[in-house]
Design a protein around this motif. Structure first.
Motif, PDB file in Angstrom:
ATOM      1  N   UNK A 115       0.857  -1.181  -0.074  1.00  0.00           N
ATOM      2  CA  UNK A 115       0.164   0.036  -0.009  1.00  0.00           C
ATOM      3  C   UNK A 115       0.852   1.265  -0.034  1.00  0.00           C
ATOM      4  N   UNK A 116       0.363   2.428  -0.105  1.00  0.00           N
ATOM      5  CA  UNK A 116       0.974   3.709  -0.275  1.00  0.00           C
ATOM      6  C   UNK A 116       0.631   4.452   0.747  1.00  0.00           C
ATOM      7  N   UNK A 117       1.800   5.688   0.838  1.00  0.00           N
ATOM      8  CA  UNK A 117       1.742   6.688   2.072  1.00  0.00           C
ATOM      9  C   UNK A 117       0.827   7.758   1.375  1.00  0.00           C
ATOM     10  N   UNK A 118       0.151   8.391   2.479  1.00  0.00           N
ATOM     11  CA  UNK A 118      -0.822   9.568   2.353  1.00  0.00           C
ATOM     12  C   UNK A 118      -0.201  10.516   3.206  1.00  0.00           C
ATOM     13  N   UNK A 119       0.004  11.938   2.638  1.00  0.00           N
ATOM     14  CA  UNK A 119       0.508  12.980   3.551  1.00  0.00           C
ATOM     15  C   UNK A 119      -0.539  14.061   3.327  1.00  0.00           C
ATOM     16  N   UNK A 120      -1.278  14.365   4.237  1.00  0.00           N
ATOM     17  CA  UNK A 120      -2.367  15.473   4.160  1.00  0.00           C
ATOM     18  C   UNK A 120      -1.610  16.842   4.297  1.00  0.00           C
ATOM     19  N   UNK A 121      -1.775  17.748   3.320  1.00  0.00           N
ATOM     20  CA  UNK A 121      -0.901  18.679   3.475  1.00  0.00           C
ATOM     21  C   UNK A 121      -1.726  20.135   4.102  1.00  0.00           C
ATOM     22  N   UNK A 122      -0.698  20.482   4.595  1.00  0.00           N
ATOM     23  CA  UNK A 122      -1.483  22.005   5.518  1.00  0.00           C
ATOM     24  C   UNK A 122      -1.252  23.153   4.606  1.00  0.00           C
ATOM     25  N   UNK A 123      -2.138  23.719   4.055  1.00  0.00           N
ATOM     26  CA  UNK A 123      -2.068  25.062   3.372  1.00  0.00           C
ATOM     27  C   UNK A 123      -2.139  26.201   4.036  1.00  0.00           C
ATOM     28  N   UNK A 124      -1.616  27.347   3.622  1.00  0.00           N
ATOM     29  CA  UNK A 124      -1.544  28.632   3.957  1.00  0.00           C
ATOM     30  C   UNK A 124      -3.051  29.006   4.342  1.00  0.00           C
ATOM     31  N   UNK A 125      -3.351  30.249   5.043  1.00  0.00           N
ATOM     32  CA  UNK A 125      -4.708  30.671   5.280  1.00  0.00           C
ATOM     33  C   UNK A 125      -5.485  30.741   3.975  1.00  0.00           C
ATOM     34  N   UNK A 126      -4.752  31.315   3.248  1.00  0.00           N
ATOM     35  CA  UNK A 126      -5.526  31.691   1.745  1.00  0.00           C
ATOM     36  C   UNK A 126      -5.583  30.340   0.903  1.00  0.00           C
ATOM     37  N   UNK A 127      -4.951  29.388   1.230  1.00  0.00           N
ATOM     38  CA  UNK A 127      -5.273  28.153   0.396  1.00  0.00           C
ATOM     39  C   UNK A 127      -4.254  28.012  -0.743  1.00  0.00           C
ATOM     40  N   UNK A 172      -6.461  19.669   0.127  1.00  0.00           N
ATOM     41  CA  UNK A 172      -7.905  19.867   0.219  1.00  0.00           C
ATOM     42  C   UNK A 172      -8.072  21.234   0.579  1.00  0.00           C
ATOM     43  N   UNK A 173      -8.755  22.037  -0.274  1.00  0.00           N
ATOM     44  CA  UNK A 173      -8.875  23.415  -0.345  1.00  0.00           C
ATOM     45  C   UNK A 173      -9.716  24.031  -1.414  1.00  0.00           C
ATOM     46  N   UNK A 174      -9.939  24.898  -1.577  1.00  0.00           N
ATOM     47  CA  UNK A 174     -10.619  25.845  -2.628  1.00  0.00           C
ATOM     48  C   UNK A 174      -9.664  26.554  -3.365  1.00  0.00           C
ATOM     49  N   UNK A 176      -8.573   4.523   3.073  1.00  0.00           N
ATOM     50  CA  UNK A 176      -8.532   2.970   3.206  1.00  0.00           C
ATOM     51  C   UNK A 176      -7.608   2.186   2.110  1.00  0.00           C
ATOM     52  N   UNK A 177      -7.221   3.002   1.433  1.00  0.00           N
ATOM     53  CA  UNK A 177      -6.485   2.801   0.228  1.00  0.00           C
ATOM     54  C   UNK A 177      -4.796   2.988   0.691  1.00  0.00           C
ATOM     55  N   UNK A 178      -4.620   3.341   1.760  1.00  0.00           N
ATOM     56  CA  UNK A 178      -3.071   3.683   2.199  1.00  0.00           C
ATOM     57  C   UNK A 178      -2.814   2.804   3.566  1.00  0.00           C
ATOM     58  N   UNK A 179      -1.456   2.748   3.431  1.00  0.00           N
ATOM     59  CA  UNK A 179      -1.016   1.941   4.742  1.00  0.00           C
ATOM     60  C   UNK A 179      -0.613   2.909   6.012  1.00  0.00           C
ATOM     61  N   UNK A 180      -0.424   4.128   5.631  1.00  0.00           N
ATOM     62  CA  UNK A 180       0.136   5.208   6.691  1.00  0.00           C
ATOM     63  C   UNK A 180      -0.514   6.633   6.121  1.00  0.00           C
ATOM     64  N   UNK A 181      -0.980   7.198   7.229  1.00  0.00           N
ATOM     65  CA  UNK A 181      -1.539   8.521   6.861  1.00  0.00           C
ATOM     66  C   UNK A 181      -0.772   9.608   7.814  1.00  0.00           C
ATOM     67  N   UNK A 182      -0.148  10.477   7.110  1.00  0.00           N
ATOM     68  CA  UNK A 182       0.592  11.290   8.011  1.00  0.00           C
ATOM     69  C   UNK A 182       0.198  12.585   7.894  1.00  0.00           C
ATOM     70  N   UNK A 183       0.141  13.557   8.945  1.00  0.00           N
ATOM     71  CA  UNK A 183      -0.007  14.867   9.026  1.00  0.00           C
ATOM     72  C   UNK A 183       0.939  15.514  10.109  1.00  0.00           C
ATOM     73  N   UNK A 184       1.020  16.967   9.738  1.00  0.00           N
ATOM     74  CA  UNK A 184       2.091  17.539  10.742  1.00  0.00           C
ATOM     75  C   UNK A 184       1.463  17.831  12.126  1.00  0.00           C
ATOM     76  N   UNK A 185       2.444  17.703  12.897  1.00  0.00           N
ATOM     77  CA  UNK A 185       1.583  17.934  14.604  1.00  0.00           C
ATOM     78  C   UNK A 185       1.576  19.256  15.060  1.00  0.00           C
TER      79      UNK A 185
END
Length: 316
Positions: free
Chosen positions: A1-13, A43-45, A88-97
């Motif tokens: 399986x693959x690793x997913x990183x959920x990115x953190x965006x700036x306030x304006x995205x 994930x943003x606009x 559920x397609x991923x083995x690891x899901x990472x986000x910054x603390x």
């Protein structure tokens, strides 16, 4: 399986926050150990620019773009729902603390019925990680047998990955409709002329020993100006009203690891040390020779800060 990183965006995205690059370094270590690829969720606009930037990051195999108006504010309920469509397609899901990541990761872990692995500082293997406990006075090695590992990454423990060198495809993903569980009203963004505290290479911090907010400004700002540094503070200084909460460094404030940390009038309570003791070089100025800060300082000066700091400024 693959690793997913959920990115953190700036306030304006429109751009990626530095914390995402540090998280990707942890993901890269995992990818090396597991021979997996790394995907990044944006994930943003109107976040096409952020997705394009993520596609250029070294080591990223694919960028997944979820774009919708209700994702613009980064509300955890909506980000979580979008992430769960692919989780559920991923083995690891990472986000910054960060505040952002700590708001999202527990929701995803709960919905996946797995344990969250919080604030990791090292990757031992695909299922084993190190994280600080007891305000950083001990390091716990934790192993997870969950099929999906949901992980928050202490960004100061990992160098930022290269923002250039990759050429990943960008793929749109389905976005879940607005959950309606929360509503965004407004955001006040502080505009700083100095570097951001968590990304600064040099930090000058003040404590209760400065005595007042006026002294904090008068004594520390000239030194920070000379060094091109960010300004920080101990919890005692924040609680006393010397500076806003945004300045607080420590276990309940911001975790930092600059190249140079100058602690002025800070005794070195365990809460504060937990937030800055990973700094590369620590300089302490305090009139109390028994102050705990001297126990971790690389350089210490016992003396009156109201004389020492202006002398440093003059010498610089």
């Amino acid at each position: 399986m693959t690793i997913l990183v959920i990115a953190e965006l700036s306030g304006e995205g429109a751009s990626l926050k530095q914390a995402t690059l540090n998280t990707l370094t942890a993901a890269a270590l995992l990818a090396t150990l597991t021979d997996n690829q790394i995907h990044v969720l944006i994930a943003g606009y109107e976040a096409e620019a952020a997705a394009a930037a993520a596609a250029k990051i070294a080591g990223v195999s694919k960028v997944l773009l979820g774009d919708a108006p209700h994702l613009e504010a980064g509300l955890a309920e909506n980000i979580e729902a979008t992430a769960l469509t692919i989780a559920r397609e991923y083995s690891h899901i990472l986000v910054p603390a960060t505040a952002y990541g700590k708001n999202i990761a527990p929701r995803i872990a709960a919905r996946l019925d797995v344990a969250q692995i919080s604030d990791i500082v090292a990757v031992v293997s695909a299922d084993t990680f190190e994280r600080p406990i007891y305000a950083g006075n001990a390091i716990a090695t934790v192993q997870s047998i969950d099929p999906i590992k949901v992980i928050t990454v202490r960004t100061t423990a990992f160098a930022a990955t290269a923002a250039e060198g990759g050429c990943a495809p960008v793929e749109h993903v389905a976005v879940v409709v607005d959950s309606g569980l929360s509503h965004f009203d407004s955001r006040e963004i502080t505009k700083l002329e100095r570097p951001e505290l968590t990304a600064a290479h040099i930090i000058v911090s003040g404590g209760r020993g400065l005595g007042s907010g006026e002294n904090y400004t008068r004594v520390l700002e000239p030194l920070a100006d000379q060094l091109g540094a960010a300004l920080g503070a101990s919890r005692a200084a924040v609680d006393a009203g010397f500076v806003p909460n945004d300045y607080q460094v420590g276990q309940t404030g911001k975790i930092v690891a600059p190249h140079l940390y100058v602690a002025v009038g800070i005794s070195g309570a365990i809460q504060h040390l937990a937030g800055m003791k990973d700094s590369k070089v620590i300089v302490a100025i305090n009139k109390d020779p028994e102050a705990p800060i001297f126990g971790i300082a690389d350089y210490g000066l016992i003396g009156d800060l109201f004389e020492a700091v202006p002398a440093f400024v003059d010498a610089l």
